[in-house]
Design a protein around this motif. Structure first.
Motif, mmCIF file in Angstrom:
data_model
loop_
_atom_site.group_PDB
_atom_site.id
_atom_site.type_symbol
_atom_site.label_atom_id
_atom_site.label_comp_id
_atom_site.label_asym_id
_atom_site.label_seq_id
_atom_site.Cartn_x
_atom_site.Cartn_y
_atom_site.Cartn_z
ATOM 1 N N GLU A 150 56.954 -21.055 35.642
ATOM 2 C CA GLU A 150 55.773 -20.659 36.418
ATOM 3 C C GLU A 150 56.077 -20.656 37.918
ATOM 4 O O GLU A 150 55.760 -19.710 38.635
ATOM 5 C CB GLU A 150 54.603 -21.604 36.129
ATOM 6 N N ILE A 170 48.357 -19.633 37.063
ATOM 7 C CA ILE A 170 49.466 -20.095 36.221
ATOM 8 C C ILE A 170 49.061 -19.884 34.769
ATOM 9 O O ILE A 170 47.946 -20.250 34.376
ATOM 10 C CB ILE A 170 49.770 -21.585 36.490
ATOM 11 N N THR A 171 49.933 -19.302 33.968
ATOM 12 C CA THR A 171 49.566 -19.046 32.575
ATOM 13 C C THR A 171 49.987 -20.197 31.668
ATOM 14 O O THR A 171 50.918 -20.949 31.966
ATOM 15 C CB THR A 171 50.195 -17.739 32.052
ATOM 16 N N LYS A 215 50.129 -28.412 32.352
ATOM 17 C CA LYS A 215 49.492 -27.517 33.337
ATOM 18 C C LYS A 215 48.890 -28.311 34.494
ATOM 19 O O LYS A 215 48.861 -27.833 35.635
ATOM 20 C CB LYS A 215 48.434 -26.645 32.669
ATOM 21 N N GLU A 218 51.846 -28.845 36.551
ATOM 22 C CA GLU A 218 52.294 -27.612 37.205
ATOM 23 C C GLU A 218 51.389 -27.207 38.366
ATOM 24 O O GLU A 218 51.855 -26.620 39.351
ATOM 25 C CB GLU A 218 52.404 -26.484 36.177
ATOM 26 N N SER A 241 53.240 -16.218 26.209
ATOM 27 C CA SER A 241 54.173 -16.781 27.208
ATOM 28 C C SER A 241 55.120 -15.721 27.767
ATOM 29 O O SER A 241 56.313 -15.956 27.987
ATOM 30 C CB SER A 241 54.998 -17.926 26.594
ATOM 31 N N HIS A 244 53.995 -15.101 33.366
ATOM 32 C CA HIS A 244 54.097 -16.502 33.771
ATOM 33 C C HIS A 244 53.239 -16.867 34.975
ATOM 34 O O HIS A 244 52.846 -18.022 35.121
ATOM 35 C CB HIS A 244 55.561 -16.856 34.030
ATOM 36 N N SER A 245 52.967 -15.894 35.822
ATOM 37 C CA SER A 245 52.094 -16.175 36.965
ATOM 38 C C SER A 245 51.531 -14.889 37.548
ATOM 39 O O SER A 245 52.102 -13.806 37.370
ATOM 40 C CB SER A 245 52.853 -16.950 38.058
#
Length: 386
Positions: A150, A170-171, A215, A218, A241, A244-245
């Motif tokens: 990320e 952010i994923t 998360k 992150e 996934s 990613h961002s």
């Protein structure tokens, strides 16, 4: 001239992936240092294969066993980073910091002073010790590259782009329990929780992914690395996934960064950086792009996300307390000492204790503050009774 490489945590997944990349380009790289904790057999194989002259093995028993096996080889072995630093003065061109946990903070700070460029994959180091890392990077004129997928993609979006960040997304995949009936959460076993649908990871990070504690970590990392406020960062569920961002800039530009579900991409780009090198990856997945189905996470399902409401705006020792407590709770769950739901329940009870809340107002002045608090919590709190 070959670039001199150091790999801290060379026997873990990040370290082994980097070694695989280097193995395909031996003419341009020379590994001068490898480190591990207990896996002396693996690090010895790596040292022999790549003619590595310096090894650090921090576990005393593993160090002694390795010493007995390298007597006839031209390899220097050290039992601590301090001992190595006293005997090594020249700089590495690139260092990878992939030691997991708070234990990775001191080696990260140690290697920065000996590196022209440092890639950091250690979440805890960035969460707990970012002010120390930032100060050290500046002092030793060391370039920093984040390796977590990320943050790497955010870094790629912002690198050499002059406009200020307005918003970061952010994923998260949602882990193995994204669609599980919430009523069944009380029956979740460690074996179920470590089975991530997309990534191959160790048990600890797999549990953090299932609860979405990863998360929380992150978001703290992103706030530190990119110097933004918590309210500028959000999480979006993206089950594949692949993306990613997403970064929105104040000039209206939105950058969406995707790559294959493999750490090989950020690691490859961290070591080659701006060089024009090619990595073999999958074709662009149009089907995944057409089925992103981004959604905000449900904090009734992922209760641990509510911790974001308790975080102080400035880096403090409170984050170290959270990291340590979560580490203990995940370990208890993996050893069937507490239930899956207890991880978030007990973590909330812990951070609401007055003596823990007080750490929100205490900034880490040095590494001893961080490591000392980590030890204090482990020795003075019984989380099974919390």
């Amino acid at each position: 001239m070959k670039k001199k490489i150091a790999i801290l945590g060379s026997t873990g997944s990040i370290g082994k992936t980097l070694i695989d990349i280097i193995s395909k380009d031996k003419n341009n790289f020379k590994i001068d240092l490898l480190s591990a904790n207990k896996n002396y057999k693996q690090i010895l194989k790596q040292a022999i294969r790549f003619h590595v002259k310096n090894l650090i093995v921090t576990d005393k028993k593993a160090f002694n066993k390795l010493q007995n096996q390298i007597k006839k080889r031209n390899i220097k072995i050290f039992n601590s980073f301090d001992h190595f630093i006293k005997n090594h003065k020249s700089k590495f061109d690139y260092s990878m910091c992939a030691i997991t946990g708070i234990d990775g903070l001191k080696p990260t700070l140690d290697i920065i002073r000996l590196s022209k460029s440092v890639a950091i994959a250690n979440k805890e180091a960035i969460i707990c010790g970012w002010p120390l890392i930032k100060k050290s990077l500046k002092k030793y004129n060391t370039k920093f590259i984040p390796v977590d997928s990320e943050h790497f993609t955010i870094w790629m979006a912002t690198n050499n782009f002059k406009h200020s960040i307005e918003k970061i997304f952010i994923t998260a995949s949602g882990g193995p329990f994204k669609d599980l009936d919430i009523k069944k959460f009380k029956h979740i076993t460690p074996n179920q929780a470590v089975k991530h649908p997309n990534w191959k990871m160790g048990n600890k990070i797999s549990i953090d992914s299932s609860t979405m504690m990863n998360k929380v970590f992150e978001i703290i990392e992103a706030k530190n690395i990119f110097n933004v406020k918590y309210q500028q960062i959000d999480i979006l569920i993206h089950k594949d996934s692949y993306l990613h961002s997403i970064v929105k800039f104040q000039n209206g530009i939105i950058k969406i960064v995707a790559h294959d579900t493999t750490m090989k991409v950020p690691i490859f780009n961290s070591i080659y950086n701006n060089e024009s090198k090619t990595i073999k990856t999958q074709d662009v997945s149009i089907s995944k792009l057409n089925n992103l189905k981004l959604e905000k996470p449900n904090d009734k399902r992922f209760k641990i996300l509510k911790i974001l409401n308790f975080l102080p705006h400035k880096t403090s020792l409170f984050e170290t307390a959270i990291v340590t407590a979560n580490d203990i709770l995940v370990d208890l769950f993996l050893n069937n000492k507490i239930s899956y739901l207890d991880i978030s329940k007990k973590l909330y009870k812990f951070i609401k204790l007055n003596k823990i809340k007080n750490f929100k107002h205490v900034a880490p002045k040095n590494i001893q503050d961080i490591l000392g608090l980590n030890v204090y919590i482990r020795e003075n709190f019984d989380f099974t009774r919390l």
